[in-house]
Write a protein that holds these residues in place. Structure first.
Motif, mmCIF file in Angstrom:
data_model
loop_
_atom_site.group_PDB
_atom_site.id
_atom_site.type_symbol
_atom_site.label_atom_id
_atom_site.label_comp_id
_atom_site.label_asym_id
_atom_site.label_seq_id
_atom_site.Cartn_x
_atom_site.Cartn_y
_atom_site.Cartn_z
ATOM 1 N N PRO A 368 0.815 -1.220 0.000
ATOM 2 C CA PRO A 368 0.000 0.000 0.000
ATOM 3 C C PRO A 368 0.849 1.272 0.000
ATOM 4 O O PRO A 368 1.917 1.330 0.624
ATOM 5 C CB PRO A 368 -0.793 -0.123 1.306
ATOM 6 C CG PRO A 368 0.103 -0.909 2.211
ATOM 7 C CD PRO A 368 0.865 -1.861 1.327
ATOM 8 N N MET A 369 0.370 2.283 -0.681
ATOM 9 C CA MET A 369 1.069 3.565 -0.696
ATOM 10 C C MET A 369 1.148 4.186 0.696
ATOM 11 O O MET A 369 2.099 4.913 1.007
ATOM 12 C CB MET A 369 0.363 4.546 -1.658
ATOM 13 C CG MET A 369 0.522 4.200 -3.134
ATOM 14 S SD MET A 369 2.227 4.361 -3.677
ATOM 15 C CE MET A 369 2.132 3.583 -5.300
ATOM 16 N N ARG A 370 0.193 3.885 1.562
ATOM 17 C CA ARG A 370 0.207 4.482 2.898
ATOM 18 C C ARG A 370 1.397 4.004 3.721
ATOM 19 O O ARG A 370 1.737 4.615 4.757
ATOM 20 C CB ARG A 370 -1.108 4.182 3.626
ATOM 21 C CG ARG A 370 -1.344 2.723 3.939
ATOM 22 C CD ARG A 370 -2.630 2.501 4.728
ATOM 23 N NE ARG A 370 -2.831 1.090 5.023
ATOM 24 C CZ ARG A 370 -3.417 0.220 4.224
ATOM 25 N NH1 ARG A 370 -3.895 0.639 3.042
ATOM 26 N NH2 ARG A 370 -3.555 -1.046 4.567
ATOM 27 N N ALA A 371 2.036 2.891 3.304
ATOM 28 C CA ALA A 371 3.217 2.380 4.002
ATOM 29 C C ALA A 371 4.514 2.888 3.381
ATOM 30 O O ALA A 371 5.604 2.494 3.809
ATOM 31 C CB ALA A 371 3.207 0.851 4.010
ATOM 32 N N CYS A 372 4.411 3.749 2.388
ATOM 33 C CA CYS A 372 5.586 4.299 1.695
ATOM 34 C C CYS A 372 5.901 5.681 2.263
ATOM 35 O O CYS A 372 5.048 6.573 2.265
ATOM 36 C CB CYS A 372 5.313 4.396 0.197
ATOM 37 S SG CYS A 372 6.568 5.300 -0.741
ATOM 38 N N GLY A 373 7.131 5.868 2.730
ATOM 39 C CA GLY A 373 7.510 7.136 3.347
ATOM 40 C C GLY A 373 7.354 8.325 2.422
ATOM 41 O O GLY A 373 6.866 9.383 2.826
ATOM 42 N N ALA A 375 5.360 8.634 -0.223
ATOM 43 C CA ALA A 375 3.940 8.892 -0.464
ATOM 44 C C ALA A 375 3.304 9.600 0.721
ATOM 45 O O ALA A 375 2.494 10.523 0.560
ATOM 46 C CB ALA A 375 3.210 7.592 -0.766
ATOM 47 N N LEU A 376 3.690 9.172 1.925
ATOM 48 C CA LEU A 376 3.158 9.796 3.137
ATOM 49 C C LEU A 376 3.603 11.256 3.226
ATOM 50 O O LEU A 376 2.807 12.144 3.544
ATOM 51 C CB LEU A 376 3.629 9.018 4.371
ATOM 52 C CG LEU A 376 2.930 9.333 5.696
ATOM 53 C CD1 LEU A 376 1.445 9.018 5.626
ATOM 54 C CD2 LEU A 376 3.583 8.555 6.831
ATOM 55 N N ALA A 380 0.010 11.668 -0.451
ATOM 56 C CA ALA A 380 -0.619 10.951 -1.565
ATOM 57 C C ALA A 380 -0.626 9.461 -1.261
ATOM 58 O O ALA A 380 0.087 8.672 -1.890
ATOM 59 C CB ALA A 380 0.117 11.234 -2.864
ATOM 60 N N THR A 381 -1.416 9.079 -0.285
ATOM 61 C CA THR A 381 -1.369 7.698 0.215
ATOM 62 C C THR A 381 -2.448 6.789 -0.358
ATOM 63 O O THR A 381 -2.526 5.618 0.017
ATOM 64 C CB THR A 381 -1.481 7.691 1.755
ATOM 65 O OG1 THR A 381 -2.680 8.378 2.132
ATOM 66 C CG2 THR A 381 -0.273 8.374 2.379
ATOM 67 N N THR A 382 -3.272 7.293 -1.259
ATOM 68 C CA THR A 382 -4.275 6.447 -1.906
ATOM 69 C C THR A 382 -3.590 5.546 -2.920
ATOM 70 O O THR A 382 -2.808 6.022 -3.745
ATOM 71 C CB THR A 382 -5.338 7.287 -2.610
ATOM 72 O OG1 THR A 382 -6.017 8.091 -1.653
ATOM 73 C CG2 THR A 382 -6.350 6.408 -3.336
ATOM 74 N N GLY A 383 -3.891 4.243 -2.874
ATOM 75 C CA GLY A 383 -3.395 3.343 -3.896
ATOM 76 C C GLY A 383 -2.440 2.283 -3.397
ATOM 77 O O GLY A 383 -2.207 2.127 -2.190
ATOM 78 N N GLY A 403 -1.466 5.220 -7.839
ATOM 79 C CA GLY A 403 -0.833 6.069 -6.842
ATOM 80 C C GLY A 403 0.021 7.125 -7.504
ATOM 81 O O GLY A 403 0.065 7.236 -8.734
ATOM 82 N N PRO A 404 0.743 7.909 -6.705
ATOM 83 C CA PRO A 404 1.571 8.977 -7.272
ATOM 84 C C PRO A 404 2.680 8.419 -8.163
ATOM 85 O O PRO A 404 3.286 7.388 -7.847
ATOM 86 C CB PRO A 404 2.160 9.656 -6.020
ATOM 87 C CG PRO A 404 2.083 8.616 -4.939
ATOM 88 C CD PRO A 404 0.846 7.827 -5.236
ATOM 89 N N ASN A 405 2.914 9.088 -9.277
ATOM 90 C CA ASN A 405 4.002 8.734 -10.207
ATOM 91 C C ASN A 405 3.859 7.341 -10.819
ATOM 92 O O ASN A 405 4.825 6.797 -11.366
ATOM 93 C CB ASN A 405 5.370 8.829 -9.520
ATOM 94 C CG ASN A 405 5.641 10.198 -8.938
ATOM 95 O OD1 ASN A 405 5.065 11.195 -9.379
ATOM 96 N ND2 ASN A 405 6.505 10.258 -7.942
ATOM 97 N N ALA A 406 2.662 6.775 -10.786
ATOM 98 C CA ALA A 406 2.457 5.411 -11.306
ATOM 99 C C ALA A 406 2.842 5.298 -12.772
ATOM 100 O O ALA A 406 3.406 4.291 -13.199
ATOM 101 C CB ALA A 406 1.001 4.988 -11.108
ATOM 102 N N THR A 407 2.539 6.334 -13.550
ATOM 103 C CA THR A 407 2.827 6.270 -14.984
ATOM 104 C C THR A 407 4.319 6.327 -15.274
ATOM 105 O O THR A 407 4.763 5.921 -16.348
ATOM 106 C CB THR A 407 2.120 7.415 -15.734
ATOM 107 O OG1 THR A 407 2.623 8.681 -15.265
ATOM 108 C CG2 THR A 407 0.623 7.367 -15.527
#
Length: 457
Positions: A368-373, A375-376, A380-383, A403-407
């Motif tokens: 999950p993005m919410r576990a990424c420093g 992203a937090l 931008a923790t959705t995804g 999530g952020p920068n996915a593309t």
């Protein structure tokens, strides 16, 4: 009368890239284009929408600025200024493509091509002779046979991207990639947006968990979504439209603008004399981009394969190299797809459902993005990132990111897949910290049953 080794009809991402590669290989090349070089992607699709989505992202950042300790006055959307900015970007890129063609010694002829034989075409009164032909005429918006969609004021993406005002109420018929991107843009700009989709999910070709997350995110931003629904008619009133929709029950919705975004159709005009074999009303090609007629090739949307600019460009290179006598072959095994919503979506390879159908055993890792420093820190923790591998070998067969920068980061997984890399190849690669891209590393660890920054389930 001119004679060329290669004539190319259409200067979109398939046509102009084919022209450049053909010229590099020593072939005398001409490109015929009836509108602007760059095609739909540059002028009416990819680039305009990405330019506007940047504005939407800025508005979203301002909206949440106070949570970050920043006090910013409420912004206003100046659509005329926005359109000027968008057009500056397009014009700069169009000029760049024209310069590339000129710099490679490629002749560019303006006008509509009419092919009279496999070796001759006409543009107005000019006759062009050639040894080989590449068709790159692309596609255009499809309007389904629904009563009322021929009314004045019904929009396709082309017209919507030219609006000089923000619609108060916007109904979007079709919840695919284009529909969702435009919903993101105009809801951020202040429109009350409703998406009507016949399938159970938005962007139905995506992984179902990705689609579900996107639906939740769009709804939280104020977009109304009607799935499993069908538009049966549109009625123009004095200053707005009434859209009749059937689903669990029949309802009538009102809007001042209606967008039709349900797919594309092949641009076959001017090619009738060739009598090419068609498949689903697209030109049938093999993996060398050869059509049913010797010496005639087709690339891009006109082939009905995967309607993405980067696929068209690769097809164009394959066609040019085949003409030059090189061993070139088109492969669709690893093709990344990108959706520029908020949050972004990047996808490559098989979905989890497809993988389960094709392989005896698979390994799936989800982070999950919410576990990424990073992203937090971005707020931008959705995804999440979901990575899929064949269980026994560990070979990566799919990855889906929302999530952020996915593309941007989906490309690293595409590179791994192209080399038939494994989960271990990813986990052995040191990823920079803190970044969004390290979520791919974390998902690979999860798939191997050795998660680092989440607790093992």
């Amino acid at each position: 009368m001119s004679h060329y080794d290669v004539a190319i009809i259409g200067a979109g991402p398939g046509g102009y890239v084919a022209a450049i590669r053909a010229a590099q290989l020593g072939l005398k090349t001409v490109v015929v284009e009836k509108e602007q070089v760059g095609g739909t992607c540059l002028n009416l699709g990819c680039i305009p929408t990405k330019t506007l989505i940047m504005n939407a992202e800025i508005l979203q950042e301002i909206k949440h600025a106070e949570k970050r300790g920043l006090k910013v006055p409420k912004p206003e959307v100046d659509m005329q200024g926005t359109q000027k900015m968008k057009n500056r970007v397009i014009n700069q890129l169009v000029s760049g493509v024209e310069l590339l063609l000129k710099g490679n010694g490629i002749d560019l002829i303006r006008g509509e091509a009419n092919v009279s034989s496999e070796n001759t075409l006409k543009v107005s009164n000019q006759e062009i002779h050639f040894s080989q032909l590449i068709i790159a005429t692309g596609s255009s918006n499809f309007i389904p046979p629904i009563p009322g969609l021929n009314e004045e004021g019904i929009l396709t993406s082309t017209e919507l991207l030219e609006l000089d005002h923000v619609p108060e109420k916007l109904i979007i018929i079709g919840g695919g990639v284009i529909g969702c991107e435009l919903a993101t843009i105009f809801s951020s700009f202040g429109s009350k947006v409703t998406i009507i989709e016949m399938q159970s999910y938005l962007v139905p070709l995506m992984d179902t968990e990705v689609s579900a997350t996107l639906m939740t995110s769009l709804k939280s931003s104020g977009v109304k979504i009607l799935t499993n629904c069908k538009v049966v008619g549109v009625q123009r009133e004095t200053s707005n439209f009434e859209v009749s929709v059937t689903g669990a029950k029949e309802v009538v919705l009102e809007a001042d603008q209606v967008l039709v975004s349900v797919g594309r159709k092949a641009n076959l005009k001017g090619l009738e004399a060739l009598k090419l074999d068609l498949e689903r009303n697209y030109i049938k090609v093999n993996d060398r981009m050869e059509t049913s007629l010797k010496g005639v090739y087709a690339v891009g949307d006109i082939t009905g394969k995967i309607q993405l600019a980067h696929v068209a460009s690769r097809q164009g290179i394959v066609a040019a190299e085949t003409i030059a006598g090189k061993q070139a072959m088109m492969s669709y095994r690893v093709v990344p797809s990108c959706i520029y919503t908020i949050p972004e979506i990047g996808s490559v390879g098989l979905t989890e459902t497809q993988a389960k159908e094709m392989y005896k055993e698979i390994a799936v890792g989800k982070f999950p993005m919410r576990a990424c420093g990073k992203a937090l820190a971005m707020g931008a923790t959705t995804g999440f990132v979901k990575i899929i591998a064949e269980k026994k070998s560990g070979r990566v067969i799919g990855c889906h990111i929302i999530g952020p920068n996915a593309t941007e980061i989906i490309g690293q997984v595409a590179a791994v897949m192209e080399q038939e890399g494994t989960l271990m190849d990813i986990t052995r690669t040191i990823h920079a910290h803190p970044t969004i891209s390290e979520t791919v590393l974390e998902a690979a660890h999860v798939a191997l049953g050795e998660p680092i920054h989440v607790i093992k389930a």
